[in-house]
Design a protein around this motif. Structure first.
Motif, short mmCIF file in Angstrom:
data_model
loop_
_atom_site.label_atom_id
_atom_site.label_comp_id
_atom_site.label_asym_id
_atom_site.label_seq_id
_atom_site.Cartn_x
_atom_site.Cartn_y
_atom_site.Cartn_z
N CYS A 51 4.15 -5.25 20.74
CA CYS A 51 3.67 -4.90 19.41
C CYS A 51 4.21 -5.94 18.44
CB CYS A 51 4.14 -3.50 19.01
SG CYS A 51 3.54 -2.96 17.39
N ILE A 52 3.34 -6.84 18.00
CA ILE A 52 3.79 -7.97 17.18
C ILE A 52 3.58 -7.74 15.69
CG2 ILE A 52 3.51 -9.67 19.02
CD1 ILE A 52 0.81 -10.39 17.81
N GLY A 53 2.84 -6.69 15.35
CA GLY A 53 2.63 -6.37 13.95
C GLY A 53 2.49 -4.88 13.74
N TYR A 54 3.10 -4.36 12.70
CA TYR A 54 2.97 -2.94 12.40
C TYR A 54 3.20 -2.72 10.91
CZ TYR A 54 7.95 -3.63 13.32
OH TYR A 54 9.23 -4.14 13.34
N ALA A 55 2.57 -1.68 10.39
CA ALA A 55 2.74 -1.30 8.99
C ALA A 55 2.58 0.20 8.89
CB ALA A 55 1.71 -2.01 8.11
N MET A 56 3.34 0.83 8.00
CA MET A 56 3.27 2.27 7.80
C MET A 56 3.11 2.60 6.34
SD MET A 56 6.02 3.77 10.56
CE MET A 56 6.97 2.26 10.77
N GLY A 57 2.32 3.63 6.05
CA GLY A 57 2.10 4.02 4.67
C GLY A 57 1.50 5.41 4.57
N GLY A 86 -4.25 -4.43 6.98
CA GLY A 86 -4.00 -5.81 6.59
C GLY A 86 -2.52 -6.15 6.69
N GLY A 87 -1.66 -5.21 6.33
CA GLY A 87 -0.23 -5.44 6.44
C GLY A 87 0.22 -5.67 7.87
N SER A 88 -0.34 -4.92 8.82
CA SER A 88 0.03 -5.12 10.22
C SER A 88 -0.45 -6.47 10.73
CB SER A 88 -0.54 -3.98 11.09
OG SER A 88 -1.95 -4.00 11.09
N LEU A 89 -1.63 -6.92 10.28
CA LEU A 89 -2.14 -8.22 10.71
C LEU A 89 -1.32 -9.36 10.11
CD1 LEU A 89 -4.37 -9.62 12.35
CD2 LEU A 89 -5.70 -9.76 10.23
N LYS A 90 -0.92 -9.22 8.85
CA LYS A 90 -0.07 -10.24 8.22
C LYS A 90 1.26 -10.38 8.97
CE LYS A 90 -1.90 -9.58 3.54
NZ LYS A 90 -1.60 -9.06 2.18
N MET A 91 1.84 -9.24 9.38
CA MET A 91 3.09 -9.29 10.12
C MET A 91 2.89 -9.99 11.47
SD MET A 91 5.60 -6.23 11.42
CE MET A 91 7.00 -6.64 12.49
N ALA A 92 1.77 -9.69 12.13
CA ALA A 92 1.50 -10.30 13.44
C ALA A 92 1.40 -11.81 13.33
CB ALA A 92 0.21 -9.72 14.04
N THR A 129 5.46 14.37 9.08
CA THR A 129 6.84 14.40 8.60
C THR A 129 7.01 15.60 7.67
OG1 THR A 129 6.66 13.18 6.50
CG2 THR A 129 6.70 11.87 8.52
N GLY A 130 8.25 15.87 7.27
CA GLY A 130 8.50 16.96 6.35
C GLY A 130 7.91 16.74 4.98
N GLU A 131 7.56 15.50 4.66
CA GLU A 131 6.95 15.17 3.36
C GLU A 131 5.44 15.03 3.45
OE1 GLU A 131 10.58 12.70 1.19
OE2 GLU A 131 9.01 11.58 2.27
N GLY A 132 4.89 15.22 4.64
CA GLY A 132 3.46 15.02 4.84
C GLY A 132 3.21 13.92 5.86
N LYS A 133 1.98 13.51 6.01
CA LYS A 133 1.61 12.53 7.02
C LYS A 133 1.99 11.12 6.61
CE LYS A 133 -2.32 15.19 8.76
NZ LYS A 133 -3.80 15.23 8.93
N ILE A 134 2.29 10.32 7.63
CA ILE A 134 2.44 8.88 7.44
C ILE A 134 1.57 8.21 8.50
CG2 ILE A 134 4.46 8.67 8.97
CD1 ILE A 134 5.51 6.51 7.03
N TYR A 135 0.97 7.09 8.15
CA TYR A 135 0.04 6.41 9.05
C TYR A 135 0.65 5.10 9.54
CZ TYR A 135 -3.17 9.83 7.15
OH TYR A 135 -3.76 11.02 6.78
N LEU A 136 0.42 4.83 10.82
CA LEU A 136 0.93 3.61 11.45
C LEU A 136 -0.24 2.76 11.93
CD1 LEU A 136 3.15 1.86 12.90
CD2 LEU A 136 2.85 3.38 14.88
N ALA A 137 -0.27 1.51 11.49
CA ALA A 137 -1.26 0.54 11.96
C ALA A 137 -0.53 -0.51 12.79
CB ALA A 137 -1.96 -0.13 10.79
#
Length: 289
Positions: free
Chosen positions: A159-165, A174-180, A141-149
């Motif tokens: 796709c039943i769970g996802y988290a970005m940071g 862990g955030g993606s698993l909690k969402m799932a 991104t224009g602000e730097g990298k972002i990661y998607l799990a």
């Protein structure tokens, strides 16, 4: 061209035979086209309609579908057409699905003991929530990298769970698993979650979370992308079908648009080759939305 040849005789007295020879067509061709009615034939009308639908489905897919998936959409509308015909028309219209780029791996093997491989490259399931799999990927991104799990269900390919940071760490996966688990109604006793042996997945924090949620961990071998091929495939699709068509000025913009792609197209509408080219939604196999 037929009109041009006819006008040469009317306006300049040039015989049809001469004009045909000059422009490189036969007299038989000229007389055939001169007798042709002004109204288009049924075949021409059908061809024009078919081209319009092909262009529509190609555009709806974000310019990513090739002829095999587009022909499935056409069959769903009761068109009688072959894959070769669709491929030919797409070539004439200049439409071509995207080819996947080479992907860099984020996997850094953890020091803790890894879970055994309970999947052995068999990424299918007889029902929802029997097998989940996931991975991480990075997005510029224009602000730097972002990661998607992500966490995906092997039966529905949803796709039943996802988290970005901003950091790829145990908190992100862990955030993606909690969402799932929240998506599926809470604790999942016995559901297998398969991943690579990245330090995020082998961390004590993630192991503890899996135990608390009733999820059984499974991990592929080090350096073998095929051991987690289904999750790698999702990341590749994201990088091929969506990311190349967008430039994200901020991480917030990336979050919003990627979530929209997942919830608005990938989950409810995208055809999956692993599901025989069908759309799978909420664990139910359907021919169309």
């Amino acid at each position: 061209m037929a009109a041009f040849i006819g006008n040469q005789r009317v306006e300049h007295g040039v015989p049809h035979r001469v004009s045909c020879r000059v422009v490189g067509v036969s007299e038989a061709w000229f007389y055939k086209w001169r007798r042709r009615p002004d109204e288009p034939t049924k075949r021409e009308v059908r061809r024009a309609m078919l081209e319009e639908r092909i262009f529509h489905f190609f555009t709806e897919s974000g310019g990513t579908y090739g002829s095999p998936r587009i022909v499935l959409d056409l069959w769903a509308e009761n068109w009688k057409v072959s894959v070769n015909t669709v491929a030919e028309i797409m070539a004439e219209l200049g439409l071509q699905g995207r080819e996947p780029p080479r992907r860099r791996s984020l996997t850094r093997q953890g020091k803790r003991k890894a879970a055994p491989d309970l999947v052995n490259r068999r990424f299918d399931a007889v029902a929802p929530d029997v097998l989940w799999y996931g991975d991480m990927t990075e997005i510029e991104t224009g602000e730097g990298k972002i990661y998607l799990a992500t966490v995906l269900d092997a039966f529905s390919r949803r796709c039943i769970g996802y988290a970005m940071g901003e950091h790829h760490d145990a908190a992100l996966v862990g955030g993606s698993l909690k969402m799932a688990t929240a998506t599926r109604g809470g604790r999942r006793d016995g559901t297998i979650f398969h991943s690579d042996r990245g330090s995020e997945y082998t961390s004590e924090a993630y192991n503890t979370l899996c135990d608390r949620l009733g999820v059984v961990q499974s991990m592929g071998r080090v350096g073998s992308a095929l051991d987690n091929a289904a999750a790698e495939s999702f990341n590749s699709l994201l990088k091929v079908e969506y990311i190349p068509r967008h430039r994200f000025a901020t991480r917030t913009e990336a979050r919003l648009k990627i979530v929209t792609w997942i919830t608005g197209f990938y989950n409810p509408r995208r055809r999956h080759s692993a599901a025989g080219g069908h759309v799978r939604w909420r664990g139910v196999l359907t021919a169309s939305v």
